[in-house]
Design a protein around this motif. Structure first.
Motif, PDB file in Angstrom:
ATOM      1  N   ASN A 189     -33.215  36.610  99.005  1.00  0.00           N
ATOM      2  CA  ASN A 189     -31.594  36.236  99.599  1.00  0.00           C
ATOM      3  C   ASN A 189     -31.744  35.499 100.879  1.00  0.00           C
ATOM      4  N   CYS A 190     -32.577  34.875 101.148  1.00  0.00           N
ATOM      5  CA  CYS A 190     -32.551  34.114 102.560  1.00  0.00           C
ATOM      6  C   CYS A 190     -31.499  33.029 102.720  1.00  0.00           C
ATOM      7  N   ASN A 191     -30.945  33.053 103.763  1.00  0.00           N
ATOM      8  CA  ASN A 191     -29.959  31.823 104.151  1.00  0.00           C
ATOM      9  C   ASN A 191     -30.509  30.400 104.222  1.00  0.00           C
ATOM     10  N   LYS A 192     -31.359  30.412 104.821  1.00  0.00           N
ATOM     11  CA  LYS A 192     -31.813  29.138 105.138  1.00  0.00           C
ATOM     12  C   LYS A 192     -33.455  29.138 104.877  1.00  0.00           C
ATOM     13  N   GLN A 193     -34.143  27.645 104.963  1.00  0.00           N
ATOM     14  CA  GLN A 193     -35.602  27.526 104.729  1.00  0.00           C
ATOM     15  C   GLN A 193     -36.239  27.334 105.841  1.00  0.00           C
ATOM     16  N   VAL A 194     -37.278  27.759 106.189  1.00  0.00           N
ATOM     17  CA  VAL A 194     -38.221  27.216 107.402  1.00  0.00           C
ATOM     18  C   VAL A 194     -38.521  25.786 107.168  1.00  0.00           C
ATOM     19  N   LEU A 195     -38.378  25.168 108.138  1.00  0.00           N
ATOM     20  CA  LEU A 195     -38.617  23.704 108.181  1.00  0.00           C
ATOM     21  C   LEU A 195     -39.929  23.447 108.699  1.00  0.00           C
TER      22      LEU A 195
END
Length: 142
Positions: free
Chosen positions: A29-35
């Motif tokens: 349920n994470c909002n964003k991805q690590v880049l």
């Protein structure tokens, strides 16, 4: 007509039975991805913000931060620049980047979560996250 109703009812029962959740599957349920981007790591904007808390929750890194601006403004990114493969467990160097275009109207608090699964290594089940704006290393076990 009755056959059609029985077929639809049987189909609905079959669908509801086959769609039960598997408790062994963890939903991310994470909002964003690590880049993962060495160039972005070096050049990404760094407007005023302050990290107040970092928590590891399964495959999500939850960060609470303060920034100067308006409530809906700003973009926080988590960027991985390089991994130190010579250490065991592997260390990943990360930093947060924050960008906003609003003037400072108030000090705003936000919580954002980042999916860490792109950082996983198959040779190990443990990496150390060294985050530039956070003093303590974070041990990510998966």
């Amino acid at each position: 007509m009755k056959k059609k109703v029985y077929r639809i009812a049987a189909l609905l029962v079959l669908v509801s039975i086959s769609c039960q959740k598997d408790p062994s599957i963890v939903v991310n349920n994470c909002n964003k991805q690590v880049l993962i981007d060495k160039q972005l790591y070096r050049k990404a904007p760094n407007k005023f913000f302050d990290v107040s808390n970092v928590i590891l929750d399964h495959d999500c890194l939850k960060v609470t931060y303060y920034h100067c601006g308006s409530n809906s403004d700003g973009n926080l990114m988590l960027i991985e620049g390089e991994a130190n493969q010579n250490k065991f467990p592997t260390e990943r160097n990360l930093r947060f980047s924050f960008d906003t275009i609003s003037p400072c109207l108030a000090l705003i608090s936000h919580t954002q979560s980042f999916d860490l699964t792109p950082l996983k290594k198959f040779v190990s089940n443990h990496i150390i996250l060294q985050i530039e704006q956070w003093k303590k290393p974070i041990h990510y076990r998966y």
